[in-house]
Motif scaffolding. Structure first.
Motif, PDB file in Angstrom:
ATOM      1  N   ASN A 157     -32.490  -7.858-104.743  1.00 55.12           N
ATOM      2  CA  ASN A 157     -32.698  -6.487-103.271  1.00 55.12           C
ATOM      3  C   ASN A 157     -31.936  -5.851-102.102  1.00 55.12           C
ATOM      4  O   ASN A 157     -32.117  -4.947-101.801  1.00 55.12           O
ATOM      5  CB  ASN A 157     -33.735  -7.322-102.209  1.00 55.12           C
ATOM      6  CG  ASN A 157     -35.368  -8.335-103.239  1.00 55.12           C
ATOM      7  OD1 ASN A 157     -36.481  -7.331-103.199  1.00 55.12           O
ATOM      8  ND2 ASN A 157     -35.749  -8.763-103.674  1.00 55.12           N
ATOM      9  N   PHE A 158     -31.328  -7.055-102.033  1.00 53.38           N
ATOM     10  CA  PHE A 158     -29.575  -6.478-101.210  1.00 53.38           C
ATOM     11  C   PHE A 158     -28.796  -4.951-102.651  1.00 53.38           C
ATOM     12  O   PHE A 158     -29.161  -3.896-101.882  1.00 53.38           O
ATOM     13  CB  PHE A 158     -29.137  -7.046-101.220  1.00 53.38           C
ATOM     14  CG  PHE A 158     -27.558  -6.113-100.442  1.00 53.38           C
ATOM     15  CD1 PHE A 158     -27.581  -6.202 -98.867  1.00 53.38           C
ATOM     16  CD2 PHE A 158     -26.190  -6.221-101.486  1.00 53.38           C
ATOM     17  CE1 PHE A 158     -26.842  -5.842 -98.817  1.00 53.38           C
ATOM     18  CE2 PHE A 158     -24.992  -5.716-100.399  1.00 53.38           C
ATOM     19  CZ  PHE A 158     -25.347  -5.128 -99.416  1.00 53.38           C
ATOM     20  N   LEU A 159     -29.003  -5.436-103.509  1.00 47.72           N
ATOM     21  CA  LEU A 159     -28.987  -4.365-104.565  1.00 47.72           C
ATOM     22  C   LEU A 159     -29.496  -2.618-104.723  1.00 47.72           C
ATOM     23  O   LEU A 159     -29.055  -2.197-105.176  1.00 47.72           O
ATOM     24  CB  LEU A 159     -27.695  -4.989-105.691  1.00 47.72           C
ATOM     25  CG  LEU A 159     -26.778  -5.552-105.932  1.00 47.72           C
ATOM     26  CD1 LEU A 159     -26.648  -6.129-107.210  1.00 47.72           C
ATOM     27  CD2 LEU A 159     -25.774  -5.265-105.030  1.00 47.72           C
ATOM     28  N   GLY A 160     -30.296  -3.700-105.108  1.00 48.39           N
ATOM     29  CA  GLY A 160     -32.046  -2.818-105.347  1.00 48.39           C
ATOM     30  C   GLY A 160     -32.164  -2.173-104.245  1.00 48.39           C
ATOM     31  O   GLY A 160     -32.101  -0.681-103.850  1.00 48.39           O
ATOM     32  N   SER A 161     -32.030  -2.562-102.678  1.00 47.17           N
ATOM     33  CA  SER A 161     -31.908  -1.621-101.599  1.00 47.17           C
ATOM     34  C   SER A 161     -30.996  -0.083-101.961  1.00 47.17           C
ATOM     35  O   SER A 161     -31.265   0.209-101.100  1.00 47.17           O
ATOM     36  CB  SER A 161     -31.445  -2.757-100.611  1.00 47.17           C
ATOM     37  OG  SER A 161     -32.627  -3.492-100.772  1.00 47.17           O
ATOM     38  N   LEU A 219     -38.583   3.072-112.720  1.00 40.83           N
ATOM     39  CA  LEU A 219     -38.649   2.823-111.409  1.00 40.83           C
ATOM     40  C   LEU A 219     -40.394   2.533-111.572  1.00 40.83           C
ATOM     41  O   LEU A 219     -40.684   1.616-110.496  1.00 40.83           O
ATOM     42  CB  LEU A 219     -38.785   4.448-110.738  1.00 40.83           C
ATOM     43  CG  LEU A 219     -37.548   5.013-110.427  1.00 40.83           C
ATOM     44  CD1 LEU A 219     -37.944   6.783-110.041  1.00 40.83           C
ATOM     45  CD2 LEU A 219     -36.535   4.395-109.823  1.00 40.83           C
ATOM     46  N   THR A 220     -41.375   2.669-112.605  1.00 39.46           N
ATOM     47  CA  THR A 220     -42.103   2.001-112.771  1.00 39.46           C
ATOM     48  C   THR A 220     -41.871   0.498-112.535  1.00 39.46           C
ATOM     49  O   THR A 220     -42.867  -0.195-111.706  1.00 39.46           O
ATOM     50  CB  THR A 220     -43.488   2.374-113.300  1.00 39.46           C
ATOM     51  OG1 THR A 220     -43.559   4.058-113.095  1.00 39.46           O
ATOM     52  CG2 THR A 220     -44.348   1.697-113.264  1.00 39.46           C
ATOM     53  N   LEU A 221     -41.593  -0.012-113.678  1.00 39.56           N
ATOM     54  CA  LEU A 221     -40.814  -1.339-114.173  1.00 39.56           C
ATOM     55  C   LEU A 221     -40.205  -2.182-113.381  1.00 39.56           C
ATOM     56  O   LEU A 221     -41.069  -3.036-112.271  1.00 39.56           O
ATOM     57  CB  LEU A 221     -40.474  -1.338-115.213  1.00 39.56           C
ATOM     58  CG  LEU A 221     -40.645  -0.747-116.038  1.00 39.56           C
ATOM     59  CD1 LEU A 221     -39.652  -1.201-117.564  1.00 39.56           C
ATOM     60  CD2 LEU A 221     -42.366  -1.619-116.711  1.00 39.56           C
ATOM     61  N   SER A 222     -39.629  -1.147-111.725  1.00 38.00           N
ATOM     62  CA  SER A 222     -39.003  -1.873-110.801  1.00 38.00           C
ATOM     63  C   SER A 222     -39.431  -2.396-109.608  1.00 38.00           C
ATOM     64  O   SER A 222     -39.641  -3.344-108.992  1.00 38.00           O
ATOM     65  CB  SER A 222     -37.740  -1.455-110.667  1.00 38.00           C
ATOM     66  OG  SER A 222     -37.598  -0.257-109.875  1.00 38.00           O
ATOM     67  N   MET A 229     -40.976  -5.017-107.272  1.00 41.14           N
ATOM     68  CA  MET A 229     -41.454  -5.936-106.074  1.00 41.14           C
ATOM     69  C   MET A 229     -43.114  -5.778-105.435  1.00 41.14           C
ATOM     70  O   MET A 229     -43.047  -6.615-104.634  1.00 41.14           O
ATOM     71  CB  MET A 229     -41.345  -4.167-105.248  1.00 41.14           C
ATOM     72  CG  MET A 229     -39.792  -3.276-105.225  1.00 41.14           C
ATOM     73  SD  MET A 229     -40.326  -2.162-104.720  1.00 41.14           S
ATOM     74  CE  MET A 229     -40.792  -1.660-102.503  1.00 41.14           C
ATOM     75  N   TRP A 230     -44.203  -5.813-106.250  1.00 41.99           N
ATOM     76  CA  TRP A 230     -45.632  -5.774-105.492  1.00 41.99           C
ATOM     77  C   TRP A 230     -45.320  -7.739-105.787  1.00 41.99           C
ATOM     78  O   TRP A 230     -46.121  -8.609-104.796  1.00 41.99           O
ATOM     79  CB  TRP A 230     -46.567  -5.447-106.627  1.00 41.99           C
ATOM     80  CG  TRP A 230     -47.097  -6.344-106.615  1.00 41.99           C
ATOM     81  CD1 TRP A 230     -48.974  -5.386-105.766  1.00 41.99           C
ATOM     82  CD2 TRP A 230     -48.294  -5.917-107.353  1.00 41.99           C
ATOM     83  NE1 TRP A 230     -49.769  -6.218-105.518  1.00 41.99           N
ATOM     84  CE2 TRP A 230     -50.155  -6.962-106.801  1.00 41.99           C
ATOM     85  CE3 TRP A 230     -48.026  -6.592-109.196  1.00 41.99           C
ATOM     86  CZ2 TRP A 230     -50.648  -7.728-108.148  1.00 41.99           C
ATOM     87  CZ3 TRP A 230     -48.975  -6.581-109.794  1.00 41.99           C
ATOM     88  CH2 TRP A 230     -50.075  -7.971-109.044  1.00 41.99           C
ATOM     89  N   VAL A 231     -45.031  -7.813-106.994  1.00 46.45           N
ATOM     90  CA  VAL A 231     -44.822  -9.490-107.273  1.00 46.45           C
ATOM     91  C   VAL A 231     -44.332 -10.414-106.327  1.00 46.45           C
ATOM     92  O   VAL A 231     -44.585 -11.268-106.150  1.00 46.45           O
ATOM     93  CB  VAL A 231     -44.620  -9.801-109.112  1.00 46.45           C
ATOM     94  CG1 VAL A 231     -44.647 -11.190-109.530  1.00 46.45           C
ATOM     95  CG2 VAL A 231     -45.286  -8.938-110.233  1.00 46.45           C
ATOM     96  N   GLN A 232     -42.916  -9.755-105.752  1.00 43.21           N
ATOM     97  CA  GLN A 232     -42.443 -10.601-105.229  1.00 43.21           C
ATOM     98  C   GLN A 232     -42.645 -10.624-103.534  1.00 43.21           C
ATOM     99  O   GLN A 232     -42.892 -11.899-103.104  1.00 43.21           O
ATOM    100  CB  GLN A 232     -41.109 -10.608-104.894  1.00 43.21           C
ATOM    101  CG  GLN A 232     -41.146  -9.160-104.670  1.00 43.21           C
ATOM    102  CD  GLN A 232     -39.273  -8.835-104.387  1.00 43.21           C
ATOM    103  OE1 GLN A 232     -38.703  -9.092-104.565  1.00 43.21           O
ATOM    104  NE2 GLN A 232     -38.977  -7.062-103.460  1.00 43.21           N
ATOM    105  N   GLY A 233     -43.237  -9.499-103.735  1.00 42.72           N
ATOM    106  CA  GLY A 233     -44.323  -8.970-101.903  1.00 42.72           C
ATOM    107  C   GLY A 233     -45.632  -9.994-102.133  1.00 42.72           C
ATOM    108  O   GLY A 233     -45.966 -11.431-101.747  1.00 42.72           O
TER     109      GLY A 233
END
Length: 203
Positions: A25-29, A117-120, A124-128
Motif C-alpha cells: 500500500n505504501f508503494l502503491g500510494s 489500474l482496474t486490477l490493482s 483495494m476493494w478486497v482489502q478494504g
C-alpha cells in the motif's frame, strides 16, 4: 471454516500479512501520488488533501496498518475512525476505478492503463472489505466515514471539481453517478454493520 475463509482470516490477523500489505500500500500510494502530480500541480495547495482519492485511501490504510503493527488497539476511538475512513475509501475508490475504466474501455477501446489500474484497484476493494469485516468500526466512526465520502463527492463533482482526471470528459456524468452510488452503498454497509454490532452487543 473453508480454506478461502481461513486464508482471508490469516490475512486479516497475521502480522506478516500486515507487513506485506503495508509495503504494497505504501508503494502503491507513492505511485498514485505520482500519477496525480499533473492534476495536483494545477490545484491550489489548500485543496491537495481532497484530490488524490485512491492513493489517499491506500495511504490511510498504510498508516492504520503501521499503528496496528506498533501495538495500538484497533478498538480505540481514533483507530476506529481512521480504520473506518480507510476501509470504506478503499472499497469505494477500488470499485469506482474498476467500474469507470472498463466502461470507458468498452465504449472507446481498451488501453493498457485501463487493465492494470482496474486490477490493482480491485485489490483495494478486497482489502478494504476484508478489514472492514474483521475490524468492524462502531456506528459513530462508520457514520463519520460515510459523511466524509459524501463531502468528497460534493467537493469533487460540484464545488471544486477536484475529481480524478477522466480519460474521456464525456464520461463525467457516469463517473459522478458511480462515485455517489458507491459512497452510499459502502458507507451504508459500514454503518449498518456498526449498528448491528451494537445491537448484538446489547443483546
Amino acid at each position: 471454516m473453508g480454506s478461502l475463509a481461513r486464508f482471508f482470516r490469516s490475512v486479516a490477523h497475521d502480522r506478516r500479512w500486515w507487513w506485506a500489505l503495508l509495503v504494497i500500500n505504501f508503494l502503491g500510494s507513492l505511485y498514485g501520488f505520482y500519477w496525480y502530480w499533473p492534476q495536483l500541480s494545477q490545484t491550489p495547495y489548500a485543496r491537495w488533501f481532497i484530490v488524490p482519492d485512491s492513493p489517499g485511501a491506500t495511504f490511510l490504510l498504510t498508516i492504520w496498518l503501521g499503528l496496528m503493527l506498533a501495538g495500538l488497539d484497533w478498538r480505540r476511538p481514533g483507530m476506529q475512525l481512521l480504520g473506518a475512513v480507510a476501509f470504506v475509501s478503499n472499497m469505494k475508490y477500488g470499485l469506482w476505478t474498476a467500474v469507470v475504466l472498463p466502461q470507458a474501455g468498452i465504449k472507446y477501446g481498451w488501453e493498457f492503463d485501463f487493465v492494470h489500474l482496474t486490477l490493482s484497484h480491485l485489490g483495494m476493494w478486497v482489502q478494504g472489505l476484508l478489514f472492514a469485516r474483521h475490524y468492524r468500526p462502531e456506528a459513530p466512526a462508520a457514520g463519520l466515514a460515510l459523511a466524509w465520502l459524501l463531502v468528497q463527492d460534493l467537493v469533487d463533482y460540484h464545488l471544486w471539481m477536484t475529481h480524478p482526471t477522466l480519460p474521456y470528459p464525456a464520461e463525467f456524468a457516469f463517473a459522478r453517478g458511480a462515485a455517489v452510488t458507491l459512497s452510499a452503498i459502502w458507507g451504508t454497509f459500514l454503518l449498518a454493520q456498526g449498528l448491528l454490532g451494537r445491537k448484538a452487543a446489547a443483546g
